[in-house]
Design a protein around this motif. Structure first.
Motif: not given
Length: 634
Positions: A592-613
């Motif tokens: 799922g998240l791998h597809w999301c990253a490829n999908a955002m890249a395909s439209i010239g966008g991006s996806i990032e993640v952050s977490s404090k733990g």
């Protein structure tokens, strides 16, 4: 296919250097380095080696200074020991009680004080009163006035004297600085009761200073500081440098902490002269060694390095200009250059094999990747469809249609009984109302099912696109897309989590966006957040965002922040990897998240993640380019 990298040309002043061969460049560089080394060696030696001699000189001077301090401390300890010995005298102990004047006159005679080098003796009772004293001139050994013991010792050490504790230090007197010590008067066996204190003093005369200098083998002197002088600020010892000596001064204080006596140690600077001679000898030796090394290095470089490198350079240029991957270098040497040549031969062979396989496998890999992503999203779409179908069946099953039919039949057979007909009609009316409710629920579920079917059809149309130009855009607001995405999520997931949309995000104007693609990304993020919640707990996803503009154009920046189980720091960098998942393999395939990253890249966008733990939730940030959407609209 060979790749060419364009580089900016160097300025014209460098062109003659570019025409030189590597051999001349290396020889020129080595010669220039050796020349610079020869010129700068002497200067560096003076700066660094002499600096070490300076440090050694300073350390030696500091040690001499410490030796002088230790000598003064030992002299103070000797005065204190002498005071303790005299204080632990049985006759003195009896005198403090009997006050027989003959006893101290006999025991502290001038000859006895001369033998011990004492200049002053006083006996003090337990009440702090001096009951007997004798003070001698340090040179003539004749009686003189006593030093200001009553204003110094009896004030500063009053508590210690009452407690029977020994003390030692220095005081100021009319005849200079005096080392002073106090000891309790005991019974001759080191026992009590304590019947007072014995005060013993010795002037620091030039004779005493000469004895200390002789013992320490140092050029040592003492000078009395003027009364009221300020205490030096800075290190414990002050250093004065002259061309021939180092002078280290140390200030001793009196009992009140005021500056009293300055001790000066003069150390000859022999080490610096030796250091300069050493630097000159080292510079000459290193210069001769450098010249010999240059001659040897030039010959070895030409034989072992420059010639093999020339072969490597010609071979690489041949491959770059002809794309001939079949030629091999086959250097005979076994050193690093030979290993580099063998590595180039091996790399060229592998490139030759890889080039033939790359074209065949690239299409297969791309097709497999597309199928995996499509199946994952289809699975997400089928889950709510199965739930809606089950809800329709449950609603139809719960509708009391057989009861209505039976009631109507009974009404037909009970026309002669008006009371029973009325009861049956009321029952039938209630049953019809209940059936209407269940049928309405079934109709609502049928509408949800239709929306899921439409979503699945849109998803399949989306997957048919293989490039950015194939993406379909519509004008829509992010808030509306989130509401529609929530309806498409599996009910068992969406019931556990609440979607809170920031009012500022709802206020954004609609934009032309790849709606279906973004809905699939939103759906993956919502389902992942729900599945990350601990069993039996509910959560919240806060969605906020804004429209931003930078040097690359206009963007929509969206942040999905949940309060789920969070992501471990070591897993953050792998969240978007294909096949990676923090959940069990039975629950998640890591697509799922791998597809999301490829999908955002395909439209010239991006996806990032952050977490404090772990235990602190996670935030997924999307950047959707609006310029892309404008291009699609055009």
């Amino acid at each position: 296919m060979m790749l060419a990298v364009a580089a900016q040309p160097l300025p014209r002043r460098w062109n003659p250097l570019l025409r030189l061969t590597l051999s001349f460049k290396v020889l020129g560089i080595v010669g220039a380095v050796m020349l610079a080394y020869a010129v700068g060696n002497y200067t560096l030696q003076r700066h660094f080696v002499l600096q070490e001699f300076h440090k050694l000189e300073a350390e030696t001077a500091q040690r001499d200074h410490e030796r002088a301090d230790e000598a003064v401390e030992r002299e103070l300890e000797a005065v204190g020991t002498m005071a303790s010995d005299w204080g632990n005298w049985n006759e003195i102990h009896e005198y403090m009680q009997s006050r027989d004047p003959a006893l101290p006159e006999r025991d502290f005679s001038v000859s006895a004080m001369d033998g011990l080098g004492a200049d002053y003796v006083a006996l003090v009772d337990t009440g702090g009163q001096i009951i007997w004293t004798r003070s001698l001139h340090p040179d003539t050994r004749t009686p003189i006035g006593q030093p200001p013991v009553d204003r110094t010792v009896l004030v500063s050490w009053a508590e210690a004297m009452r407690a029977g504790e020994p003390r030692s230090g220095m005081i100021r007197s009319e005849r200079g600085a005096m080392m002073i010590a106090v000891a309790p008067v005991l019974n001759g066996e080191g026992g009590g009761p304590v019947r007072g204190s014995l005060v013993l003093g010795r002037y620091i005369t030039p004779k005493v200073a000469a004895e200390l200098a002789h013992r320490t083998k140092l050029d040592l002197s003492f000078s009395l500081l003027p009364e009221g002088a300020a205490m030096p600020v800075g290190p414990d010892s002050a250093v004065l440098e002259t061309p021939d000596t180092l002078e280290l001064a140390h200030t001793f204080t009196d009992l009140a902490g005021a500056p009293l006596l300055q001790q000066t140690v003069r150390v000859p600077r022999d080490l610096i002269a030796r250091g300069k001679d050493t630097v000159k000898l080292a510079a000459v030796s290193i210069l001769l060694a450098a010249l010999v090394s240059l001659l040897v290095l030039v010959g070895l470089l030409r034989r072992l390095v420059l010639q093999p490198l020339k072969l490597l350079s010609d071979h690489v240029q041949h491959i770059g200009s002809t794309s001939d991957l079949g030629k091999r270098l086959r250097l005979r040497s076994h050193d690093e250059i030979g290993q580099l040549g063998a590595g180039i031969d091996s790399m060229v062979g592998q490139l030759q094999d890889a080039r033939s396989r790359l074209v065949e496998r690239s299409y297969e890999a791309g097709a497999a990747e597309m199928v995996r992503g499509t199946l994952h999203n289809v699975g997400n779409a089928l889950t709510p469809m199965s739930v809606h179908s089950a809800n329709i069946a449950a609603a139809l099953k719960a509708a009391p249609l057989p009861d209505i039919d039976l009631a109507l039949q009974e009404i037909g057979r009970s026309e002669d009984d008006p009371l029973r007909c009325a009861e049956l009609r009321r029952f039938a009316s209630l049953a019809v109302g209940e059936a209407t409710t269940h049928l309405g629920e079934a109709a609502r579920c049928a509408q949800d099912l239709q929306r899921s079917v439409d979503s699945l059809q849109d998803l399949l149309r989306l997957q048919m696109g293989a490039s950015r130009q194939d993406q379909v855009t519509d004008r829509a607001s992010i808030a509306t897309m989130l509401d529609e995405t929530t309806q498409l999520c599996p009910p068992d997931r969406i019931q556990r989590i609440r979607i809170a949309v920031d009012p500022a995000l709802r206020a954004l104007q609609p934009e032309r966006l790849p709606v279906m693609l973004l809905k699939q990304v939103f759906q993956n993020l919502i389902i992942n957040a729900a599945e990350a919640l601990p069993a039996g707990e509910s959560g919240v996803i806060l969605v906020d965002g804004s429209r931003i503009e930078d040097s690359r154009g206009a963007w929509l920046q969206l942040a999905f922040t949940d309060n789920g189980s969070g992501i471990a720091p070591e897993a953050l960098g792998r969240v978007f990897e294909k096949g990676f998942s923090t959940k069990s393999a039975k629950r998640n395939s890591g697509i799922g998240l791998h597809w999301c990253a490829n999908a955002m890249a395909s439209i010239g966008g991006s996806i990032e993640v952050s977490s404090k733990g772990l235990g602190h939730g996670a935030t997924f940030t999307l950047r959707v380019p609006i310029e892309f959407a404008k291009e699609q609209a055009a």
